[in-house]
Design a protein around this motif. Structure first.
Motif, PDB file in Angstrom:
ATOM      1  N   ALA A  72       0.840  -1.206   0.000  1.00 53.75           N
ATOM      2  CA  ALA A  72       0.000   0.000   0.000  1.00 53.75           C
ATOM      3  C   ALA A  72       0.873   1.253   0.000  1.00 53.75           C
ATOM      4  O   ALA A  72       0.542   2.276   0.615  1.00 53.75           O
ATOM      5  CB  ALA A  72      -0.963  -0.001   1.192  1.00 53.75           C
TER       6      ALA A  72
ATOM      7  N   ILE B  31      -7.984  -4.641  -3.872  1.00 54.12           N
ATOM      8  CA  ILE B  31      -7.813  -4.031  -2.548  1.00 54.12           C
ATOM      9  C   ILE B  31      -8.618  -4.907  -1.614  1.00 54.12           C
ATOM     10  O   ILE B  31      -9.786  -5.191  -1.881  1.00 54.12           O
ATOM     11  CB  ILE B  31      -8.405  -2.601  -2.507  1.00 54.12           C
TER      12      ILE B  31
ATOM     13  N   PHE C 174      -8.360   1.659   4.691  1.00 58.09           N
ATOM     14  CA  PHE C 174      -8.050   1.331   3.294  1.00 58.09           C
ATOM     15  C   PHE C 174      -8.100   2.582   2.414  1.00 58.09           C
ATOM     16  O   PHE C 174      -9.032   3.379   2.512  1.00 58.09           O
ATOM     17  CB  PHE C 174      -9.073   0.324   2.756  1.00 58.09           C
TER      18      PHE C 174
ATOM     19  N   THR D 293      -7.624   3.847  -1.730  1.00 55.04           N
ATOM     20  CA  THR D 293      -7.520   3.334  -3.102  1.00 55.04           C
ATOM     21  C   THR D 293      -6.209   3.779  -3.752  1.00 55.04           C
ATOM     22  O   THR D 293      -5.777   4.922  -3.572  1.00 55.04           O
ATOM     23  CB  THR D 293      -8.686   3.852  -3.971  1.00 55.04           C
TER      24      THR D 293
END
Ligand code: NAD
Length: 494
Positions: A279, A312, A365, A367
């Protein structure tokens, strides 16, 4: 149950404040309550470390004997690879495939350092006078402070513990608060491998409290640090005041470059991996992309397409490419940078969103994001975001490319994508960075020294030289002449 800290071979509940290990994919899940070290615990650990490295049995141990412990450590890490990888994923939310890679890399490091240690030769230096033999040997520095970040635990920790212990030192490890569980497990492994008590402590706690107390302690003779540039600079000040050495592995804003003749498919896939794996929480993340204007549109479209197809998801699910960020605070910081990029005139081509629905509702999270339209001077192109954010800039000629690529306070790594190896070689030489990948990215070898130029660090880890960073050199002169020193001998200094 409360997790104990490891003080010089003894497990105990630390007397500092309690902290929690939280699963970044679901912040409601508390992995463990951790006790932290108090200043008394720090003092105790360092005093015992000082006694332990001076212990005649350790001082006189031979390199091959210390290497045996590390071979055992490597075997134990490998045997427990799945379990350690799951534990690390719980701690920092990295997908299992990545944490397994880090665990195996830790085992490989321990084995490589063991081999380097037992095969390291000392030097008889060239003779300059018939009546004197000269040699140079390496000795331990004493108590080493090893301070690590949360993004690649176990690998970063073994990268410090293995050479420091192989060289005959004692180590006080202060892991990042978020990834203390894996560091404590590592202590158990060193214990089981037969490391004599006292030589290793794992002191959990806040950097500004526990870390600071460790590095400032007068008995600590070396600081081996991996983390942010600002923290590194602060530790360098402390080291300067104490006149001790540091190894600093710091931040980055690494440029990657697509030349007009590159294999575009290979390049775009490699670039997406280089920025979006972990990430984007990697010091070497290729976060600034320069594309030759003649292929800019084509490459950008392909990159957006690849990014759109990344999964994801939950880090414990097979097939996840991008897991959560380490914390809600870090999530907010990454999003702030994307908003800043928009204010700076950037266009978000894809991503730029916090995911908060369904399975993502309790995690952190973000994107994968691609931003265009910025100049290299923009704050978003200059500062380390440490998240899944790629800025893309076109370039017209190599002169202009080099100026821009090198226009950064950082100098950790770079990537070059081209089929022309002569050009790749010239660019690799001209880039002011510690590591260059050509037609690949984020591949690591323990035999290749790693470290940064400019504000990305001081010193090198890995490679055979990595071991020497934990030693100090001593020259020994052996007189062969039975006559006393001659006051007027012109060969006294040759
Ligand atoms: P950080 O600097 O905030 O913390 C790193 C470690 O230092 C933690 O254990 C922290 O508790 C400790 N610390 C903080 N203040 C301290 C103090 N005053 N005294 C002693 N210790 C202190 O970094 P982070 O957020 O954990 O990690 C992310 C950063 O690490 C990024 O900048 C990344 O680029 C960098 N990093 C660099 C490398 C490399 O090899 N160059 C590798 C991984 C991460």
């Amino acid at each position: 149950m409360i997790k104990e800290i490891y003080v010089a071979g003894e497990w105990r509940v630390g007397k500092g404040n309690m902290i929690e290990s939280i699963f970044p994919a679901d912040h409601r899940i508390v992995n463990a309550q951790l006790s932290t070290a108090s200043l008394d615990d720090v003092e105790d650990a360092i005093q015992k470390a000082e006694q332990s490295w001076r212990e005649p049995s350790w001082r006189s141990s031979l390199p091959f004997q210390r290497a045996k412990i590390l071979y055992k450590v490597a075997d134990l890490i490998e045997a427990r690879a799945d379990e350690l990888s799951r534990l690390q994923t719980r701690d920092n939310g990295k997908p299992l495939a990545e944490t397994k890679g880090l665990v195996l890399s830790a085992a490989a490091t321990a084995r490589y350092v063991a081999a380097a240690c037992e095969s390291m030769d000392e030097e008889l230096t060239s003779q300059r006078a018939n009546d004197v033999l000269t040699m140079s040997i390496h000795e331990p520095v004493g108590v080493v402070a090893a301070i690590t970040p949360w993004n690649s635990p176990i690998a970063s920790e073994v990268q410090k513990l293995a050479p420091a212990l192989a060289a005959g030192n004692a180590v006080i490890l202060k892991p990042a608060e978020a990834t203390s569980l894996i560091a404590l497990e590592l202590a158990k492994i060193f214990e089981e491998a037969g490391l004599p008590k006292g030589l290793l402590s794992v002191l959990v706690g806040k950097g500004s409290v526990v870390g600071e107390a460790i590095v400032k302690h007068p008995l600590v003779k070396k600081i081996s640090f991996t983390g942010g540039t600002n923290t590194g600079r602060h530790l360098a000040h402390i080291a300067a005041e104490k006149l001790i050495t540091t190894s600093l592995e710091l931040g980055g804003k690494s440029p990657t470059i697509i030349l007009p003749d590159a294999d575009i498919e290979l390049a775009c896939k490699g670039i997406a991996y280089g920025i979006f794996s972990s990430a984007g929480q990697a010091c070497i993340a290729g976060s600034r992309l320069f594309i030759h204007r003649s292929i800019y549109k084509q490459c950008l479209e392909r990159l957006i397409d690849i990014t759109q197809n990344l999964t994801i998801g939950h880090p414990e699910q097979a097939g996840t490419h991008v897991g959560p960020l380490i914390s809600q605070a870090h999530l907010a910081s990454v999003d702030r940078y994307v908003q800043l990029a928009i204010q700076e005139g950037g266009k978000v081509e894809i991503g730029g969103q916090i995911l908060s629905d369904g399975d993502f509702s309790n995690g952190s999270f973000y994107t994968p994001t691609i931003i265009t339209g910025l100049s290299n001077q923009a704050q978003t192109c200059q500062e380390e975001i440490f998240g899944p954010v790629l800025v893309v800039l076109p370039y017209d000629n190599e002169q202009d490319l080099l100026v821009q690529a090198n226009d950064s306070c950082y100098g950790l790594a770079a990537g070059i994508w081209t089929e022309n190896y002569r050009k790749a070689w010239q660019l690799a030489k001209a880039l002011e960075v510690g590591t260059v990948w050509i037609n690949t990215y984020k591949k690591f070898s323990i035999s290749a020294p790693f470290g940064g130029y400019k504000e990305s660090g001081i010193g090198r880890e890995k490679g055979r030289q990595g071991l020497l960073a934990y030693t100090q050199q001593k020259s020994i002169y052996i007189g062969l002449n039975e006559q006393p020193n001659n006051w007027s001998d012109p060969f006294n200094r040759v």
